[in-house]
Design a protein around this motif. Structure first.
Motif, PDB file in Angstrom:
ATOM      1  N   CYS B 387       0.815  -1.209   0.000  1.00 17.46           N
ATOM      2  CA  CYS B 387       0.000   0.000   0.000  1.00 17.46           C
ATOM      3  C   CYS B 387       0.849   1.260   0.000  1.00 17.46           C
ATOM      4  O   CYS B 387       0.426   2.296  -0.504  1.00 17.46           O
ATOM      5  N   THR B 388       2.069   1.174   0.558  1.00 16.41           N
ATOM      6  CA  THR B 388       2.938   2.346   0.508  1.00 16.41           C
ATOM      7  C   THR B 388       3.377   2.619  -0.921  1.00 16.41           C
ATOM      8  O   THR B 388       3.392   3.776  -1.363  1.00 16.41           O
ATOM      9  N   THR B 389       3.723   1.563  -1.641  1.00 17.00           N
ATOM     10  CA  THR B 389       4.133   1.804  -3.027  1.00 17.00           C
ATOM     11  C   THR B 389       2.951   2.244  -3.881  1.00 17.00           C
ATOM     12  O   THR B 389       3.124   3.012  -4.822  1.00 17.00           O
ATOM     13  N   LEU B 390       1.742   1.779  -3.548  1.00 14.37           N
ATOM     14  CA  LEU B 390       0.583   2.149  -4.370  1.00 14.37           C
ATOM     15  C   LEU B 390       0.043   3.525  -4.013  1.00 14.37           C
ATOM     16  O   LEU B 390      -0.209   4.355  -4.890  1.00 14.37           O
ATOM     17  N   TYR B 391      -0.145   3.781  -2.691  1.00 16.73           N
ATOM     18  CA  TYR B 391      -0.869   4.994  -2.299  1.00 16.73           C
ATOM     19  C   TYR B 391      -0.034   5.956  -1.460  1.00 16.73           C
ATOM     20  O   TYR B 391      -0.578   6.885  -0.886  1.00 16.73           O
ATOM     21  N   GLY B 392       1.262   5.713  -1.323  1.00 16.62           N
ATOM     22  CA  GLY B 392       2.063   6.625  -0.521  1.00 16.62           C
ATOM     23  C   GLY B 392       2.013   6.265   0.956  1.00 16.62           C
ATOM     24  O   GLY B 392       1.356   5.305   1.370  1.00 16.62           O
ATOM     25  N   ALA B 393       2.732   7.061   1.771  1.00 21.64           N
ATOM     26  CA  ALA B 393       2.939   6.713   3.177  1.00 21.64           C
ATOM     27  C   ALA B 393       1.627   6.595   3.941  1.00 21.64           C
ATOM     28  O   ALA B 393       1.416   5.643   4.686  1.00 21.64           O
ATOM     29  N   GLY B 394       0.712   7.575   3.748  1.00 19.09           N
ATOM     30  CA  GLY B 394      -0.538   7.564   4.512  1.00 19.09           C
ATOM     31  C   GLY B 394      -1.349   6.317   4.239  1.00 19.09           C
ATOM     32  O   GLY B 394      -1.819   5.646   5.165  1.00 19.09           O
ATOM     33  N   GLY B 395      -1.497   5.974   2.960  1.00 19.72           N
ATOM     34  CA  GLY B 395      -2.260   4.782   2.585  1.00 19.72           C
ATOM     35  C   GLY B 395      -1.666   3.537   3.207  1.00 19.72           C
ATOM     36  O   GLY B 395      -2.383   2.667   3.705  1.00 19.72           O
ATOM     37  N   GLY B 396      -0.327   3.456   3.210  1.00 21.74           N
ATOM     38  CA  GLY B 396       0.346   2.303   3.797  1.00 21.74           C
ATOM     39  C   GLY B 396      -0.007   2.140   5.257  1.00 21.74           C
ATOM     40  O   GLY B 396      -0.348   1.041   5.704  1.00 21.74           O
ATOM     41  N   TRP B 397       0.029   3.247   6.014  1.00 20.74           N
ATOM     42  CA  TRP B 397      -0.241   3.130   7.450  1.00 20.74           C
ATOM     43  C   TRP B 397      -1.677   2.775   7.715  1.00 20.74           C
ATOM     44  O   TRP B 397      -1.979   1.987   8.610  1.00 20.74           O
ATOM     45  N   ILE B 398      -2.596   3.392   6.902  1.00 17.76           N
ATOM     46  CA  ILE B 398      -4.012   3.048   7.105  1.00 17.76           C
ATOM     47  C   ILE B 398      -4.208   1.547   6.880  1.00 17.76           C
ATOM     48  O   ILE B 398      -4.850   0.858   7.690  1.00 17.76           O
ATOM     49  N   ALA B 399      -3.624   1.025   5.788  1.00 11.60           N
ATOM     50  CA  ALA B 399      -3.775  -0.400   5.484  1.00 11.60           C
ATOM     51  C   ALA B 399      -3.196  -1.257   6.600  1.00 11.60           C
ATOM     52  O   ALA B 399      -3.819  -2.224   7.056  1.00 11.60           O
ATOM     53  N   ALA B 400      -1.987  -0.887   7.076  1.00 19.21           N
ATOM     54  CA  ALA B 400      -1.327  -1.698   8.098  1.00 19.21           C
ATOM     55  C   ALA B 400      -2.153  -1.729   9.372  1.00 19.21           C
ATOM     56  O   ALA B 400      -2.362  -2.793   9.964  1.00 19.21           O
ATOM     57  N   ILE B 401      -2.648  -0.550   9.783  1.00 12.56           N
ATOM     58  CA  ILE B 401      -3.385  -0.508  11.052  1.00 12.56           C
ATOM     59  C   ILE B 401      -4.719  -1.235  10.908  1.00 12.56           C
ATOM     60  O   ILE B 401      -5.148  -1.966  11.820  1.00 12.56           O
ATOM     61  N   ALA B 402      -5.364  -1.095   9.716  1.00  9.03           N
ATOM     62  CA  ALA B 402      -6.612  -1.828   9.496  1.00  9.03           C
ATOM     63  C   ALA B 402      -6.364  -3.328   9.583  1.00  9.03           C
ATOM     64  O   ALA B 402      -7.121  -4.066  10.241  1.00  9.03           O
ATOM     65  N   ALA B 403      -5.273  -3.794   8.940  1.00 11.15           N
ATOM     66  CA  ALA B 403      -4.966  -5.228   8.972  1.00 11.15           C
ATOM     67  C   ALA B 403      -4.702  -5.681  10.395  1.00 11.15           C
ATOM     68  O   ALA B 403      -5.143  -6.764  10.818  1.00 11.15           O
ATOM     69  N   MET B 404      -4.011  -4.849  11.178  1.00 11.71           N
ATOM     70  CA  MET B 404      -3.726  -5.220  12.569  1.00 11.71           C
ATOM     71  C   MET B 404      -5.007  -5.376  13.358  1.00 11.71           C
ATOM     72  O   MET B 404      -5.180  -6.354  14.095  1.00 11.71           O
ATOM     73  N   ILE B 405      -5.930  -4.396  13.182  1.00  6.05           N
ATOM     74  CA  ILE B 405      -7.194  -4.480  13.926  1.00  6.05           C
ATOM     75  C   ILE B 405      -7.941  -5.747  13.530  1.00  6.05           C
ATOM     76  O   ILE B 405      -8.474  -6.482  14.383  1.00  6.05           O
ATOM     77  N   LEU B 406      -7.919  -6.043  12.227  1.00  3.77           N
ATOM     78  CA  LEU B 406      -8.580  -7.254  11.735  1.00  3.77           C
ATOM     79  C   LEU B 406      -8.001  -8.495  12.408  1.00  3.77           C
ATOM     80  O   LEU B 406      -8.733  -9.378  12.878  1.00  3.77           O
ATOM     81  N   PHE B 407      -6.675  -8.541  12.484  1.00  8.51           N
ATOM     82  CA  PHE B 407      -6.038  -9.713  13.080  1.00  8.51           C
ATOM     83  C   PHE B 407      -6.376  -9.820  14.556  1.00  8.51           C
ATOM     84  O   PHE B 407      -6.595 -10.928  15.061  1.00  8.51           O
ATOM     85  N   VAL B 408      -6.420  -8.681  15.240  1.00  8.44           N
ATOM     86  CA  VAL B 408      -6.735  -8.738  16.673  1.00  8.44           C
ATOM     87  C   VAL B 408      -8.140  -9.274  16.870  1.00  8.44           C
ATOM     88  O   VAL B 408      -8.385 -10.142  17.725  1.00  8.44           O
ATOM     89  N   ILE B 409      -9.102  -8.778  16.024  1.00  7.25           N
ATOM     90  CA  ILE B 409     -10.487  -9.274  16.140  1.00  7.25           C
ATOM     91  C   ILE B 409     -10.537 -10.774  15.876  1.00  7.25           C
ATOM     92  O   ILE B 409     -11.155 -11.545  16.621  1.00  7.25           O
ATOM     93  N   LEU B 410      -9.815 -11.183  14.822  1.00 13.05           N
ATOM     94  CA  LEU B 410      -9.782 -12.603  14.465  1.00 13.05           C
ATOM     95  C   LEU B 410      -9.239 -13.430  15.623  1.00 13.05           C
ATOM     96  O   LEU B 410      -9.803 -14.466  15.994  1.00 13.05           O
ATOM     97  N   TYR B 411      -8.150 -12.945  16.220  1.00 10.49           N
ATOM     98  CA  TYR B 411      -7.490 -13.677  17.296  1.00 10.49           C
ATOM     99  C   TYR B 411      -8.424 -13.808  18.486  1.00 10.49           C
ATOM    100  O   TYR B 411      -8.569 -14.891  19.061  1.00 10.49           O
TER     101      TYR B 411
END
Lengths: 126, 442, 167
Positions: B387-411
């Motif tokens: 996501c950083t290469t596609l949408y720049g730094a902000g997009g990368g962080w949003i994607a990473a944090i969203a994925a983290m929240i998803l994983f925490v919910i899953l766990y």
């Protein structure tokens, strides 16, 4: 890209060591492994000898990768080198899987018979 | 002048310079192990409300001492020479070799235990990669720096395993078995957590890892350094790596191989005198080097603070920042040592705080908690890079944090379902009445 | 004799010591340790061949993980019987040595002898770096990579099944 080995003392390996040396090392290792498989009776040790043979083969692959011999390979040596290393990576992965399963089997045999000798494992003999 | 000497040596005799680089690392480790032991004993005793070794080395000068300033005074060293005296004692004690040991392996084992601890330091940069330190610092700045650390640390089990086997003693053998199982289990989580860092860096060179941490923080704050411990995925990696390192060096709370109230002294029960001292030294050297690895991977290596002094100097034109940038360069080895020291202090703190894990708890922690979290973290880093290469730094962080929240919910969901399916099992409190769960404790 | 040649000879002597030890040491733990020595020095030989990544993977996977597993199994089985020492007068020992000798001489004569002079191949020496290998592994060899990952998964499941089942 910078040549990676130039800062090391063995930068000129390919000029000074012939391909045959690596192949000889690998051949001796393979022969010893084969003798070990025949001679030893402890299944774990037999298994280790098989690993030794696998590694001898890996060494051959890497040696031929670094010293391309065929005309095809000589026309594109970088490609040949990469291919040889790929084979070694796959051999390593498969060897890891093989060890996991093989040691599991040996453990199961030990649990069943309390003592294992490859000569005594003849219950499947017709 | 020193710089010129080493530059000339680099041009004329690179092999000799290589030896000098090795000597720097080895001498640092050898000379810092005794103070470390002293520091551990003092700190532990302070935490446990004791005094600890504080007497040895105190010199009382007589009243008629020729130097007037010193006459009748006490010079205290706060027990600093205690480890030296202990070492001397260990040298001079009788070296007992039990009768029924496997002699060759028994003698080789301590040496094998010491080897990885010293070899680990070979790829660590303890100073900037430019100028004088650039010639001196990593003994070998190879492309595979992090993998080298992982590979050599995985050899650390052999010393312990062989010692336990050769001693021909049930308790030593159990210690050895525990050590090998523990090492295999925690190696995986450690490698996965490091793999996340490799992906974020894009290189396995440790010098590259450090220079990747000198980039702008989160890709957006230009005056701060992007230390990996400040990024979300780096923080998780750091925690996992730290736990794995403690398990790998067999320190409390993971000191099952030498649990003294279960296994006497585990794998070094039968070792005395110098051979025991070698084991002891190997443990401390490994602690020291692993703290260095941790500092390099997550704490920005030799940089003193996550602030880009030279950027600030250029932006504000302030001479003070320029001076600080120079200090950051020249104090790099000291800063690095300081970070190692902090890591070791943390190790000691943990030892004083946490009780030892039970064997099944150890395995549960390694396989059921740390490994899945490390793998999830790995996926998060991958998403962040895409996501950083596609949408720049902000997009990368949003994607990473969203994925983290998803994983925490899953766990949490998985945890809930497993609790519901088997309500009795997952309680981790130790009940002394019931015997622990039937696991095969070797 | 150049520095490189001396380094190679020392390494290969160590590797051969390990290989001989695997076959002829009489306790399994000693055999395993000899194999560790062999694998470790083989990793260094791979470095000499310019394959940095493969060399370090060799040390990590073989010397670090697989051999610890072997030692673990040997200790858990307590299979420390000394009776397994190969008997020099035994029939199968003699015949295996004979067969191995014949194969060895033939391969040496017809495959290796012609390559004894083969040196000095000049091409780019960056083929062993992680970057190069990663690039090829995830583009050209993506399918084999996936298949191997499936194989490893099957291996994990299989070994767990073997360990869990009570016979």
């Amino acid at each position: 890209m910078i040549p990676i080995l130039t800062h090391l003392p063995f930068a000129a390996v390919f000029d000074e060591i012939p391909l045959g040396w690596f192949l000889t090392l690998s051949l001796v290792m393979f022969t010893l492994g084969a003798v070990g498989v025949v001679v030893r009776r402890n299944p774990v040790v037999v298994f280790m000898c098989i690993e030794l043979m696998l590694n001898a083969v890996n060494l051959t692959f890497l040696a031929f990768a670094a010293y391309p011999t065929q005309m095809v390979a000589l026309s594109n040596p970088g490609e040949a080198a990469i291919t040889g290393q790929m084979v070694v990576i796959f051999v390593m992965a498969i060897a890891a899987a093989e060890v996991a399963v093989g040691l599991g089997i040996i453990m199961a045999i030990f649990r069943l018979r309390n003592e294992a000798d490859v000569d005594d494992m003849n219950t499947m003999r017709g | 002048m020193v710089a010129e000497f080493f530059l000339r040596l680099n041009a004329e005799n690179p092999l000799l310079l290589g030896l000098i680089r090795v000597l720097f690392v080895v001498i640092a480790i050898l000379s810092l192990v005794p103070p470390l032991i002293w520091w551990e004993r003092r700190l532990l005793s302070w935490m446990q409300d004791r005094i600890g070794p504080n007497r040895s080395g105190t010199i009382t000068f007589p009243d008629n001492f020729p130097l007037k300033g010193l006459a009748g005074k006490k010079v205290r060293t706060f027990g600093l020479i205690q480890p030296l005296l202990d070492g001397l004692k260990l040298f001079l004690k009788e070296d007992i070799t039990p009768n029924s040991v496997d002699r060759k392996i028994y003698f080789i084992a301590p040496a094998i235990a010491l080897f990885p601890a010293f070899a680990l330091g070979a790829t660590l940069p303890w100073g900037p990669s430019t100028g004088l330190y650039g010639i001196l610092t990593p003994v070998a700045d190879v492309e595979i720096g992090i993998l080298y650390v992982l590979a050599i640390s995985s050899l650390g089990a052999y010393g312990i395993v062989l010692a336990g086997y050769a001693s021909n003693n049930k308790y030593s053998m159990m210690g050895a078995l525990r050590a090998s199982a523990q090492l295999i289990s925690y190696e995986l989580a450690m490698a996965m957590s490091v793999a996340a860092i490799i992906m974020a860096t894009g290189s396995m060179k440790l010098t590259q890892v450090v220079s990747a941490q000198e980039e702008p923080l989160w890709g957006v704050v230009p005056w701060a350094h992007n230390w990996f411990i400040l990024t979300p995925f780096g923080l998780i990696s750091a925690i996992i790596f730290l736990i794995a390192v403690i398990a790998e060096t067999n320190r409390a709370p993971f000191d099952l191989p030498e649990a003294e109230n279960e296994l006497i002294a585990g794998y070094h029960t039968e070792y005395s005198s110098m051979k025991f001292a070698v084991f002891f030294m190997g443990e401390y050297a490994a602690m020291f080097i692993f703290s260095g690895v941790f500092a390099t991977l997550f704490l920005g290596g030799y940089n003193i603070l996550p602030i880009d002094w030279s950027y600030l100097a250029a932006a504000t034109g302030n001479g003070f920042f320029k001076m600080l940038a120079g200090a950051n360069y020249w104090l790099a080895p000291l800063v690095f040592l300081g970070k190692c020291f902090m890591g070791i202090t943390f190790f000691i703190w943990l030892r004083a705080t946490l009780p030892r894990l039970r064997y099944d708890q150890l395995m549960d922690l390694g396989w059921k908690s740390m490994l899945p979290i490390a793998v999830a973290n790995f996926i998060v880093v991958g998403l962040w890079i895409i996501c950083t290469t596609l949408y720049g730094a902000g997009g990368g962080w949003i994607a990473a944090i969203a994925a983290m929240i998803l994983f925490v919910i899953l766990y949490l969901n998985i945890l809930n379902t497993s609790r519901k399916a088997n309500p009795a099992a997952p309680s981790r409190t130790i009940t002394m009445v019931k015997s622990p769960a039937k696991t095969e404790t070797p | 004799m150049t520095l490189n040649q001396i380094a190679f000879i020392v390494l290969s002597c160590l590797a051969l010591f390990g290989a001989v030890g695997v076959v002829f040491f009489n306790t399994p733990v000693r055999s395993a340790m000899a194999l560790v020595v062999n694998f470790f020095t083989l990793g260094l030989v791979y470095f000499m061949l310019g394959s940095e990544l493969i060399g370090i993977t060799q040390i990590m996977v073989y010397a670090g993980a697989i051999m610890v597993l072997f030692l673990f199994v040997i200790m858990i089985l307590k299979s420390t019987n000394d009776t397994d020492k190969p008997q020099l007068g035994e029939r199968r020992f003699i015949f295996s040595l004979l067969g191995a000798g014949v194969v060895f001489t033939m391969i040496y004569r017809y495959v290796i002898m012609p390559t004894m002079e083969r040196t000095n191949v000049q091409f780019t020496r960056t083929y062993g770096t992680p970057q190069e290998i990663g690039k090829t592994l995830f583009t050209q060899y993506a399918w084999p990579f996936e298949i191997v990952s499936m194989l490893l998964l099957v291996g994990i499941v299989g070994s767990i099944m073997l360990a869990k089942r009570r016979f």
